[in-house]
Design a protein around this motif. Structure first.
Motif, mmCIF file in Angstrom:
data_model
loop_
_atom_site.group_PDB
_atom_site.id
_atom_site.type_symbol
_atom_site.label_atom_id
_atom_site.label_comp_id
_atom_site.label_asym_id
_atom_site.label_seq_id
_atom_site.Cartn_x
_atom_site.Cartn_y
_atom_site.Cartn_z
ATOM 1 N N THR A 76 -23.211 -18.460 -34.878
ATOM 2 C CA THR A 76 -22.835 -19.873 -34.746
ATOM 3 C C THR A 76 -23.837 -20.748 -35.483
ATOM 4 O O THR A 76 -25.052 -20.523 -35.417
ATOM 5 C CB THR A 76 -22.787 -20.286 -33.265
ATOM 6 O OG1 THR A 76 -24.018 -19.911 -32.637
ATOM 7 C CG2 THR A 76 -21.631 -19.619 -32.541
ATOM 8 N N MET A 77 -23.314 -21.757 -36.161
ATOM 9 C CA MET A 77 -24.180 -22.648 -36.944
ATOM 10 C C MET A 77 -23.555 -24.044 -36.917
ATOM 11 O O MET A 77 -22.331 -24.193 -36.927
ATOM 12 C CB MET A 77 -24.260 -22.118 -38.373
ATOM 13 C CG MET A 77 -25.061 -22.937 -39.343
ATOM 14 S SD MET A 77 -25.309 -21.898 -40.830
ATOM 15 C CE MET A 77 -25.946 -23.047 -41.988
ATOM 16 N N ILE A 78 -24.399 -25.051 -36.864
ATOM 17 C CA ILE A 78 -23.930 -26.440 -36.898
ATOM 18 C C ILE A 78 -24.926 -27.253 -37.702
ATOM 19 O O ILE A 78 -26.113 -26.889 -37.758
ATOM 20 C CB ILE A 78 -23.758 -27.005 -35.460
ATOM 21 C CG1 ILE A 78 -23.140 -28.407 -35.510
ATOM 22 C CG2 ILE A 78 -25.083 -27.045 -34.705
ATOM 23 C CD1 ILE A 78 -22.384 -28.799 -34.290
ATOM 24 N N THR A 79 -24.448 -28.325 -38.309
ATOM 25 C CA THR A 79 -25.401 -29.207 -38.976
ATOM 26 C C THR A 79 -26.067 -30.090 -37.931
ATOM 27 O O THR A 79 -25.498 -30.379 -36.874
ATOM 28 C CB THR A 79 -24.713 -30.122 -40.016
ATOM 29 O OG1 THR A 79 -23.852 -31.038 -39.344
ATOM 30 C CG2 THR A 79 -23.945 -29.317 -41.039
ATOM 31 N N ALA A 80 -27.292 -30.507 -38.221
ATOM 32 C CA ALA A 80 -27.979 -31.533 -37.419
ATOM 33 C C ALA A 80 -28.941 -32.211 -38.377
ATOM 34 O O ALA A 80 -29.382 -31.599 -39.365
ATOM 35 C CB ALA A 80 -28.708 -30.913 -36.234
ATOM 36 N N TYR A 81 -29.224 -33.472 -38.074
ATOM 37 C CA TYR A 81 -29.989 -34.243 -39.059
ATOM 38 C C TYR A 81 -31.142 -35.030 -38.442
ATOM 39 O O TYR A 81 -31.857 -35.728 -39.160
ATOM 40 C CB TYR A 81 -29.069 -35.226 -39.788
ATOM 41 C CG TYR A 81 -27.761 -34.620 -40.238
ATOM 42 C CD1 TYR A 81 -27.690 -33.866 -41.405
ATOM 43 C CD2 TYR A 81 -26.595 -34.797 -39.494
ATOM 44 C CE1 TYR A 81 -26.491 -33.305 -41.824
ATOM 45 C CE2 TYR A 81 -25.394 -34.248 -39.900
ATOM 46 C CZ TYR A 81 -25.345 -33.497 -41.064
ATOM 47 O OH TYR A 81 -24.165 -32.945 -41.468
ATOM 48 N N ASP A 82 -31.272 -34.960 -37.110
ATOM 49 C CA ASP A 82 -32.334 -35.765 -36.483
ATOM 50 C C ASP A 82 -32.827 -35.098 -35.203
ATOM 51 O O ASP A 82 -32.289 -34.076 -34.771
ATOM 52 C CB ASP A 82 -31.862 -37.206 -36.218
ATOM 53 C CG ASP A 82 -30.708 -37.261 -35.235
ATOM 54 O OD1 ASP A 82 -30.394 -36.229 -34.615
ATOM 55 O OD2 ASP A 82 -30.117 -38.340 -35.089
ATOM 56 N N TYR A 83 -33.853 -35.713 -34.597
ATOM 57 C CA TYR A 83 -34.501 -35.163 -33.407
ATOM 58 C C TYR A 83 -33.500 -35.016 -32.257
ATOM 59 O O TYR A 83 -33.445 -33.981 -31.593
ATOM 60 C CB TYR A 83 -35.666 -36.086 -33.013
ATOM 61 C CG TYR A 83 -36.357 -35.670 -31.750
ATOM 62 C CD1 TYR A 83 -37.387 -34.729 -31.776
ATOM 63 C CD2 TYR A 83 -35.977 -36.206 -30.521
ATOM 64 C CE1 TYR A 83 -38.012 -34.323 -30.605
ATOM 65 C CE2 TYR A 83 -36.599 -35.810 -29.355
ATOM 66 C CZ TYR A 83 -37.615 -34.877 -29.396
ATOM 67 O OH TYR A 83 -38.225 -34.481 -28.249
ATOM 68 N N THR A 84 -32.702 -36.069 -32.025
ATOM 69 C CA THR A 84 -31.823 -36.093 -30.856
ATOM 70 C C THR A 84 -30.761 -34.994 -30.934
ATOM 71 O O THR A 84 -30.552 -34.258 -29.959
ATOM 72 C CB THR A 84 -31.115 -37.468 -30.760
ATOM 73 O OG1 THR A 84 -32.085 -38.491 -30.943
ATOM 74 C CG2 THR A 84 -30.420 -37.641 -29.436
ATOM 75 N N SER A 85 -30.124 -34.877 -32.095
ATOM 76 C CA SER A 85 -29.070 -33.858 -32.211
ATOM 77 C C SER A 85 -29.687 -32.456 -32.190
ATOM 78 O O SER A 85 -29.138 -31.532 -31.580
ATOM 79 C CB SER A 85 -28.219 -34.075 -33.459
ATOM 80 O OG SER A 85 -29.022 -34.214 -34.594
ATOM 81 N N ALA A 86 -30.846 -32.299 -32.808
ATOM 82 C CA ALA A 86 -31.501 -30.979 -32.796
ATOM 83 C C ALA A 86 -31.890 -30.584 -31.372
ATOM 84 O O ALA A 86 -31.761 -29.419 -30.980
ATOM 85 C CB ALA A 86 -32.732 -31.003 -33.701
ATOM 86 N N ALA A 87 -32.339 -31.572 -30.576
ATOM 87 C CA ALA A 87 -32.729 -31.265 -29.188
ATOM 88 C C ALA A 87 -31.509 -30.807 -28.393
ATOM 89 O O ALA A 87 -31.629 -29.960 -27.497
ATOM 90 C CB ALA A 87 -33.370 -32.494 -28.543
ATOM 91 N N LEU A 88 -30.329 -31.329 -28.719
ATOM 92 C CA LEU A 88 -29.109 -30.872 -28.038
ATOM 93 C C LEU A 88 -28.731 -29.465 -28.494
ATOM 94 O O LEU A 88 -28.302 -28.637 -27.688
ATOM 95 C CB LEU A 88 -27.962 -31.858 -28.287
ATOM 96 C CG LEU A 88 -28.114 -33.193 -27.543
ATOM 97 C CD1 LEU A 88 -27.064 -34.194 -28.011
ATOM 98 C CD2 LEU A 88 -28.001 -32.994 -26.027
ATOM 99 N N VAL A 89 -28.898 -29.187 -29.783
ATOM 100 C CA VAL A 89 -28.616 -27.815 -30.258
ATOM 101 C C VAL A 89 -29.569 -26.842 -29.570
ATOM 102 O O VAL A 89 -29.177 -25.743 -29.163
ATOM 103 C CB VAL A 89 -28.750 -27.693 -31.798
ATOM 104 C CG1 VAL A 89 -28.441 -26.269 -32.248
ATOM 105 C CG2 VAL A 89 -27.827 -28.673 -32.510
#
Ligand code: KIV
Length: 284
Positions: free
Chosen positions: A21-34
């Motif tokens: 599984t892979m998803i894009t993320a671009y910032d601290y907040t989204s990365a913390a959710l991943v």
């Protein structure tokens, strides 16, 4: 704290036939959710040009942009494997590729770079790997070439499909540890996946690749107007966010927010003393 996923971990998952599984993320907040999800890999994709910067294509994205976003992602997520895109023209010459990939890894801290293109990239990919830069390939619809190939499903004809197969084998032979297939017919993606040893990661390439990647904003419904065919919208966060913004504005206008619960208190005596001091200074 969980250890960061490595390329060897992904190879092991692939050998054990476990979907990746892979998803894009671009910032601290989204990365913390991943980080909190079970998703294996984050791509700091140059799609950030469109979904974060509001541009028409990925072409204006710079190496500095990718470094800026990758640094935030690295701070937000400690477990997933992080791959950063080499943007348009950042690897036109092997010397550019070495300098820019070196910056992405040393300054931003990603574990691999991704670049677009097939057999013509082999010398560059080999040079990167020789210097210790893992490379993920990207074939099919390659957004950096949108002006030459058009935004559409690629390799529908026999010649183009055979060429895509040759390109995939060339990337594997050059040392790529995985290859993204974007917008290609599902049976072709399946056939090539079966012929490759390295994992394939699909987006708009059907269900039979070794794993899938999706763009954060598409998957979570952050734009109201457009759902690409290759996406399934798992949430519509735009509706949630708009609801919250509307309620906030209405509460401010009506005086319902903030209340005492959102405010700090001060003794009347303290306030009176402060006002008296100011009045004194003003000679009132
Ligand atoms: O930039 C990106 O997000 C990508 C994915 C669509 C694979 O390259």
């Amino acid at each position: 704290m969980a250890r960061r996923t490595s390329i060897a971990d992904i190879a092991r998952m692939h050998a054990e036939d476990r979907r990746i599984t892979m998803i894009t993320a671009y910032d601290y907040t989204s990365a913390a959710l991943v980080e909190r999800s079970g998703i294996d890999m984050i791509l700091v994709g140059d799609s950030l040009g469109m979904v974060m910067q509001g541009r028409d294509s990925t072409l204006p994205v710079t190496v500095d942009d990718i470094i800026y976003h990758t640094k935030m992602v690295m701070r937000g997520a400690q477990r997933p494997l992080v791959i950063s895109d080499l943007p348009f023209m950042a690897y036109a010459e092997t010397s550019d590729a070495l300098r820019n990939a070196g910056r992405l890894m040393a300054e931003a801290g990603c574990q691999s770079v991704k670049l677009e293109g097939g057999a013509s990239r082999v010398a560059t990919i080999k040079a990167l790997i020789a210097e210790g830069v893992p490379v993920m390939g990207h074939l099919g619809f390659t957004p950096q070439s949108v002006n030459t190939i058009g935004m559409k499903v690629q390799a529908r004809e026999a010649d183009a499909a055979a060429q895509l197969m040759r390109d995939a084998l060339a990337l594997q032979e050059a040392g790529c540890w995985a290859v993204v297939f974007e917008l290609i017919p599902a049976p072709l993606a399946k056939a090539i996946t079966e012929r490759l040893d390295v994992p394939t990661i699909g987006i708009g390439a059907g269900p039979d690749t070794s794993g899938q990647v999706q763009v954060w904003h598409d998957l979570l419904g952050l734009y109201e107007d457009f759902v690409p065919r290759h996406t399934r919208r798992y949430r519509t966060l735009a509706d949630e966010a708009l609801g919250g913004l509307d309620e906030y504005a209405a509460d401010v206008r009506s005086g319902a927010f903030p209340t005492d619960a959102n405010s700090s208190k001060m003794d009347d005596d303290v306030l009176a003393a402060a006002l008296a001091a100011i009045d004194d200074e003003a000679g009132r």
